[in-house]
Design a protein around this motif. Sequence first.
Motif, PDB file in Angstrom:
ATOM      1  N   ALA A  50       0.632  -1.120   0.165  1.00  0.00           N
ATOM      2  CA  ALA A  50       0.119  -0.090   0.235  1.00  0.00           C
ATOM      3  C   ALA A  50       0.828   1.295  -0.090  1.00  0.00           C
ATOM      4  N   GLY A  51       0.470   2.178  -0.883  1.00  0.00           N
ATOM      5  CA  GLY A  51       1.325   3.516  -0.824  1.00  0.00           C
ATOM      6  C   GLY A  51       2.428   3.456  -1.966  1.00  0.00           C
ATOM      7  N   ARG A  69      -5.675  -8.587  -7.140  1.00  0.00           N
ATOM      8  CA  ARG A  69      -6.308  -8.331  -5.623  1.00  0.00           C
ATOM      9  C   ARG A  69      -5.822  -6.868  -5.223  1.00  0.00           C
ATOM     10  N   GLY A  70      -6.874  -6.469  -4.493  1.00  0.00           N
ATOM     11  CA  GLY A  70      -6.293  -4.808  -4.069  1.00  0.00           C
ATOM     12  C   GLY A  70      -7.044  -3.726  -4.606  1.00  0.00           C
ATOM     13  N   VAL A  71      -6.805  -2.647  -4.433  1.00  0.00           N
ATOM     14  CA  VAL A  71      -7.427  -1.227  -4.710  1.00  0.00           C
ATOM     15  C   VAL A  71      -6.333  -0.488  -5.472  1.00  0.00           C
ATOM     16  N   VAL A  72      -6.377   0.391  -6.358  1.00  0.00           N
ATOM     17  CA  VAL A  72      -5.472   0.921  -6.998  1.00  0.00           C
ATOM     18  C   VAL A  72      -6.251   2.472  -7.215  1.00  0.00           C
ATOM     19  N   LYS A  73      -5.395   3.201  -6.913  1.00  0.00           N
ATOM     20  CA  LYS A  73      -5.865   4.704  -6.963  1.00  0.00           C
ATOM     21  C   LYS A  73      -5.191   5.308  -8.027  1.00  0.00           C
ATOM     22  N   LEU A  74      -5.859   6.098  -9.096  1.00  0.00           N
ATOM     23  CA  LEU A  74      -5.339   7.064 -10.235  1.00  0.00           C
ATOM     24  C   LEU A  74      -5.378   8.419  -9.702  1.00  0.00           C
ATOM     25  N   CYS A  75      -4.259   8.911  -9.836  1.00  0.00           N
ATOM     26  CA  CYS A  75      -3.878  10.356  -9.006  1.00  0.00           C
ATOM     27  C   CYS A  75      -3.466  11.273 -10.221  1.00  0.00           C
ATOM     28  N   LYS A  76      -3.710  12.573 -10.146  1.00  0.00           N
ATOM     29  CA  LYS A  76      -3.048  13.688 -10.987  1.00  0.00           C
ATOM     30  C   LYS A  76      -2.325  14.616 -10.043  1.00  0.00           C
ATOM     31  N   MET A  78      -0.242  18.153  -9.601  1.00  0.00           N
ATOM     32  CA  MET A  78      -0.304  19.317 -10.241  1.00  0.00           C
ATOM     33  C   MET A  78       1.123  20.001 -10.302  1.00  0.00           C
ATOM     34  N   PRO A  79       1.337  20.849 -10.989  1.00  0.00           N
ATOM     35  CA  PRO A  79       2.748  21.630 -11.040  1.00  0.00           C
ATOM     36  C   PRO A  79       3.326  22.150  -9.624  1.00  0.00           C
ATOM     37  N   ASP A  80       2.387  22.380  -8.831  1.00  0.00           N
ATOM     38  CA  ASP A  80       2.755  23.072  -7.629  1.00  0.00           C
ATOM     39  C   ASP A  80       2.895  21.754  -6.495  1.00  0.00           C
ATOM     40  N   GLY A  81       2.800  20.535  -6.934  1.00  0.00           N
ATOM     41  CA  GLY A  81       3.025  19.253  -6.107  1.00  0.00           C
ATOM     42  C   GLY A  81       1.982  18.774  -5.526  1.00  0.00           C
ATOM     43  N   ARG A  82       0.713  19.653  -5.393  1.00  0.00           N
ATOM     44  CA  ARG A  82      -0.655  19.101  -5.056  1.00  0.00           C
ATOM     45  C   ARG A  82      -1.169  17.859  -5.925  1.00  0.00           C
ATOM     46  N   GLN A  83      -1.812  16.878  -5.165  1.00  0.00           N
ATOM     47  CA  GLN A  83      -2.267  15.673  -5.777  1.00  0.00           C
ATOM     48  C   GLN A  83      -3.752  15.543  -5.732  1.00  0.00           C
ATOM     49  N   GLN A  84      -4.396  15.013  -6.620  1.00  0.00           N
ATOM     50  CA  GLN A  84      -6.031  14.874  -6.680  1.00  0.00           C
ATOM     51  C   GLN A  84      -6.375  13.459  -7.226  1.00  0.00           C
ATOM     52  N   ILE A  85      -6.826  12.588  -6.382  1.00  0.00           N
ATOM     53  CA  ILE A  85      -7.233  11.459  -6.658  1.00  0.00           C
ATOM     54  C   ILE A  85      -8.513  11.494  -7.647  1.00  0.00           C
ATOM     55  N   VAL A  86      -8.294  10.900  -8.656  1.00  0.00           N
ATOM     56  CA  VAL A  86      -9.248  11.131  -9.798  1.00  0.00           C
ATOM     57  C   VAL A  86     -10.010   9.870 -10.420  1.00  0.00           C
ATOM     58  N   GLY A  87      -9.628   8.744  -9.501  1.00  0.00           N
ATOM     59  CA  GLY A  87     -10.351   7.451  -9.909  1.00  0.00           C
ATOM     60  C   GLY A  87      -9.685   6.311  -9.042  1.00  0.00           C
ATOM     61  N   LEU A  88     -10.483   5.163  -9.034  1.00  0.00           N
ATOM     62  CA  LEU A  88     -10.151   4.088  -8.280  1.00  0.00           C
ATOM     63  C   LEU A  88     -10.149   3.011  -9.479  1.00  0.00           C
ATOM     64  N   GLN A  89      -9.206   1.818  -9.072  1.00  0.00           N
ATOM     65  CA  GLN A  89      -9.662   0.771  -9.932  1.00  0.00           C
ATOM     66  C   GLN A  89      -9.290  -0.749  -8.749  1.00  0.00           C
ATOM     67  N   PHE A  90     -10.194  -1.748  -9.543  1.00  0.00           N
ATOM     68  CA  PHE A  90     -10.304  -2.835  -8.399  1.00  0.00           C
ATOM     69  C   PHE A  90     -10.207  -3.938  -9.328  1.00  0.00           C
ATOM     70  N   SER A 106      -0.784   8.976 -12.381  1.00  0.00           N
ATOM     71  CA  SER A 106       0.218   7.899 -11.635  1.00  0.00           C
ATOM     72  C   SER A 106      -0.976   7.059 -11.140  1.00  0.00           C
ATOM     73  N   ALA A 107      -0.548   5.772 -10.886  1.00  0.00           N
ATOM     74  CA  ALA A 107      -1.377   4.715 -10.630  1.00  0.00           C
ATOM     75  C   ALA A 107      -0.480   4.229  -9.222  1.00  0.00           C
ATOM     76  N   GLN A 108      -1.276   4.408  -8.109  1.00  0.00           N
ATOM     77  CA  GLN A 108      -0.457   3.983  -6.732  1.00  0.00           C
ATOM     78  C   GLN A 108      -1.523   2.810  -6.125  1.00  0.00           C
ATOM     79  N   ALA A 109      -0.810   2.081  -5.254  1.00  0.00           N
ATOM     80  CA  ALA A 109      -1.760   1.190  -4.604  1.00  0.00           C
ATOM     81  C   ALA A 109      -2.259   1.389  -3.369  1.00  0.00           C
ATOM     82  N   ALA A 110      -3.630   1.494  -3.240  1.00  0.00           N
ATOM     83  CA  ALA A 110      -4.309   2.226  -2.115  1.00  0.00           C
ATOM     84  C   ALA A 110      -4.122   1.268  -1.049  1.00  0.00           C
TER      85      ALA A 110
END
Length: 240
Positions: A50-51, A69-76, A78-90, A106-110
């Motif tokens: 995870a992470g 197995r598990g859940v993956v979160k898709l994130c965007k 931004m140029p200033d370093g802020r991150q937004q979760i935009v989707g989940l995959q299963f 980016s795809a990260q293991a949630a």
Amino acid sequence: MDVARSKVSDAGTPVACASCQARYGVVCGALWSGQLRELGHQSLRRTVDAGSEIIAQGSESSFYSNIMRGVVKLCKVMPDGRQQIVGLQFAPDFVGRPFVPESMLSAQAATDAEICVFPRDLLDRMISEAPKLQRSLHDQALKELDAAREWMLTLGRRTAEEKVASLLHLIATHAGPQTATTTSFDLPLSRAEIADFLGLTIETVSRQLTRLRKSGVIRIENSRHIIVPDMDELERMISA
């Protein structure tokens, strides 16, 4: 991170494919037996903590993968370093974008996860050879587009309670053991991540979860384990 190469039976079919969740998914379900054997020979099973990042935004990934197995979160990011979760995959979703040189997300293991990894150039070749696989990936892209538009409605027009209920319904329909009417699962996101995903504050997320618990729509155990005793009731909350 553990890695295991797929074994192949005497008949030439990958042993792991027989009971794999992705066997009839977007990619593997569209392959004929010879292609499936070739993919099996070159696939790897990876466990991801995870992470951990599976694909980095802006990178040229050399592989695609199926979630086992598990859940993956898709994130965007931004140029200033802020991150937004935009989707989940299963499981058994396909991770990657064919023929796109760089990943836009980016795809990260949630959660702790297991993925089946296969070479990008191999699948790209198979896509060019198999109209059924092209159609399957095209259909999946359209489903994801429809889901993204539905999520825009959730974020733009639904109340805070409906937003939290929508997220719980999304997770419940993809994860956890289910009966005809009930399901249970561990939340793959923290309260802060849920707030980020839904455009709410952490306090609002906690307040709405408490409200849903008090109304009997959900039960909460150990802060992250969710039990939905009546899926129809949860669905009614987001379809009213």
